[in-house]
Design a protein around this motif. Structure first.
Motif, short mmCIF file in Angstrom:
data_model
loop_
_atom_site.label_atom_id
_atom_site.label_comp_id
_atom_site.label_asym_id
_atom_site.label_seq_id
_atom_site.Cartn_x
_atom_site.Cartn_y
_atom_site.Cartn_z
N ALA A 119 -41.98 -6.48 64.08
CA ALA A 119 -40.55 -6.72 63.87
C ALA A 119 -39.81 -5.42 63.64
CB ALA A 119 -40.35 -7.67 62.69
N LEU A 120 -40.40 -4.51 62.85
CA LEU A 120 -39.75 -3.23 62.56
C LEU A 120 -39.61 -2.38 63.82
CD1 LEU A 120 -41.46 -2.30 59.16
CD2 LEU A 120 -39.16 -3.22 59.51
N VAL A 121 -40.62 -2.41 64.68
CA VAL A 121 -40.52 -1.68 65.95
C VAL A 121 -39.37 -2.23 66.78
CG1 VAL A 121 -41.67 -1.22 68.15
CG2 VAL A 121 -42.93 -0.97 66.01
N GLN A 122 -39.28 -3.56 66.87
CA GLN A 122 -38.22 -4.16 67.67
C GLN A 122 -36.84 -3.89 67.08
OE1 GLN A 122 -39.07 -8.29 68.97
NE2 GLN A 122 -41.18 -7.89 68.35
N ILE A 123 -36.74 -3.91 65.75
CA ILE A 123 -35.47 -3.60 65.10
C ILE A 123 -35.05 -2.16 65.44
CG2 ILE A 123 -34.38 -3.19 62.86
CD1 ILE A 123 -36.16 -5.56 61.84
N ARG A 128 -28.89 1.56 68.04
CA ARG A 128 -28.45 2.73 68.76
C ARG A 128 -28.97 3.98 68.06
NH1 ARG A 128 -22.78 -0.35 69.28
NH2 ARG A 128 -23.27 -1.48 71.21
N PRO A 129 -29.07 5.12 68.75
CA PRO A 129 -29.54 6.35 68.10
C PRO A 129 -28.73 6.65 66.84
CG PRO A 129 -29.44 6.67 70.47
CD PRO A 129 -28.83 5.32 70.20
N GLY A 130 -29.43 6.87 65.74
CA GLY A 130 -28.78 7.11 64.47
C GLY A 130 -28.37 5.86 63.73
N GLY A 131 -28.65 4.68 64.32
CA GLY A 131 -28.29 3.41 63.68
C GLY A 131 -29.09 3.16 62.42
N VAL A 132 -28.57 2.28 61.58
CA VAL A 132 -29.12 2.06 60.24
C VAL A 132 -29.79 0.69 60.14
CG1 VAL A 132 -28.52 1.77 57.80
CG2 VAL A 132 -27.44 3.57 59.14
N PHE A 133 -30.92 0.67 59.49
CA PHE A 133 -31.62 -0.58 59.16
C PHE A 133 -31.69 -0.72 57.65
CE2 PHE A 133 -35.99 -2.30 58.12
CZ PHE A 133 -35.63 -3.64 58.26
N LEU A 134 -31.27 -1.89 57.15
CA LEU A 134 -31.33 -2.21 55.72
C LEU A 134 -31.89 -3.62 55.57
CD1 LEU A 134 -27.82 -0.93 54.58
CD2 LEU A 134 -29.97 -0.16 53.60
N LEU A 178 -42.31 1.75 57.91
CA LEU A 178 -41.07 2.25 58.53
C LEU A 178 -41.35 3.47 59.41
CD1 LEU A 178 -38.64 1.94 55.48
CD2 LEU A 178 -38.46 0.67 57.64
N GLN A 179 -42.18 4.37 58.91
CA GLN A 179 -42.48 5.58 59.68
C GLN A 179 -43.23 5.24 60.95
OE1 GLN A 179 -44.49 7.78 56.55
NE2 GLN A 179 -42.74 9.18 56.36
N ARG A 180 -44.21 4.34 60.86
CA ARG A 180 -44.98 3.96 62.05
C ARG A 180 -44.12 3.23 63.07
NH1 ARG A 180 -48.93 3.22 58.09
NH2 ARG A 180 -48.62 0.96 57.95
N ALA A 181 -43.07 2.57 62.61
CA ALA A 181 -42.16 1.88 63.54
C ALA A 181 -41.18 2.83 64.20
CB ALA A 181 -41.39 0.79 62.79
N GLY A 182 -41.18 4.09 63.78
CA GLY A 182 -40.34 5.08 64.41
C GLY A 182 -39.05 5.39 63.69
N PHE A 183 -38.87 4.89 62.46
CA PHE A 183 -37.67 5.18 61.69
C PHE A 183 -37.77 6.57 61.07
CE2 PHE A 183 -37.48 0.53 61.73
CZ PHE A 183 -36.15 0.31 62.03
N ALA A 259 -32.66 4.82 62.98
CA ALA A 259 -33.23 5.10 64.29
C ALA A 259 -33.05 6.59 64.59
CB ALA A 259 -32.51 4.26 65.34
N PRO A 260 -34.00 7.21 65.24
CA PRO A 260 -33.88 8.66 65.51
C PRO A 260 -32.61 8.96 66.28
CG PRO A 260 -36.09 7.86 66.02
CD PRO A 260 -35.26 6.65 65.75
#
Length: 263
Positions: A119-123, A128-134, A178-183, A259-260
């Motif tokens: 789910a975290l990977v899909q989120i 968008r690049p630089g987008g925020v997940f909370l 979070l890190q493994r999902a690419g955040f 997101a990166p």
């Protein structure tokens, strides 16, 4: 069909949420508290978020806290998704295109996801690049005292026990997820919240009203026996405070990540 290695029964989870949808407002105190906290955290970032995904939206009440954003609701329950005028989908099976949202917020839902890493990977992918997940959800050592007492009560009567409590996310593992999902810039914090009930029965009423319950794939399909119900009440009574109130201890895990950005 559910994968037999998944911890949660997807169909049972949908049914539980559908049953709760009509009267959810009466039981939304935890949802409201977590949603308000996420909205406040988002505001503190000081950026604009034109398009936001409300993941695990329930009835869509988070939208009222973010009036300047276009809100897209998604929920695993059909009736919740319909009420919120959103999309029905599981949090680990997102139907959205990459880079669709400036932010993804999830209040009081990710504790019931079968594949949280997925789910975290899909989120991250739909941001968008630089987008925020909370996200904020129940995890850690929540319900530890009640779990222990109920387990002891069942073990005294049976050779084994039926799975009744959802597995909880360990906050210590959350930054790594979070890190493994690419955040990037992952932050995880935990705070304690205690809900005090008049009776053990009122705990169960609230759980059902929130759309929660035993949706474990390995749960017993037999109705709760009188003996099991009595064991629950005895376990809960043993934890009652001097004034007769029943404390339910929750650990709220809050995840933040980005997101990166584009290089």
């Amino acid at each position: 069909m559910s994968d037999p290695i998944e911890p949660f029964d997807r169909a049972a989870r949908r049914r539980a949420r559908d049953r709760a949808a009509a009267d959810f407002a009466r039981f939304a105190f935890l949802k409201d508290a977590l949603a308000a906290d996420l909205a406040e955290r988002l505001a503190e970032l000081g950026s604009s978020f034109p398009r936001v995904l409300d993941l695990g939206s329930h009835d869509g009440r988070l939208a009222a806290l973010l009036p300047e954003s276009e809100m897209v609701a998604a929920d695993a329950g059909f009736r919740f998704a319909k009420t919120a005028r959103g999309v029905m989908c599981d949090e680990d099976r997102l139907p959205f295109a990459p880079h669709s949202f400036d932010a993804v917020l999830s209040a009081a839902s990710l504790h019931g996801v079968n594949d949280l890493p997925g789910a975290l990977v899909q989120i991250r992918q739909v941001l968008r690049p630089g987008g925020v997940f909370l996200a904020a959800f129940v995890g850690g050592a929540s319900l530890a005292a009640l779990r222990a007492r109920l387990l002891a009560a069942e073990m005294s009567r049976y050779d084994g026990v039926s799975p009744r409590f959802l597995p909880m996310v360990d906050p210590r593992e959350a930054p790594g997820l979070l890190q493994r999902a690419g955040f990037v810039e992952p932050v995880v914090d935990v705070h304690q919240q205690v809900v005090r009930y008049r009776s053990a029965a009122s705990m169960l009423v609230d759980a059902r009203g929130m759309g929660e319950g035993n949706v474990l794939l390995a749960r017993s399909r037999k109705p709760l026996s009188r003996a099991d119900a009595a064991a629950f009440h005895i376990a809960a009574e043993a934890a009652a405070e001097a004034d007769g109130r029943h404390p339910l201890q929750l650990e709220i895990v809050t995840m933040t990540g980005r997101a990166p950005p584009l290089k």
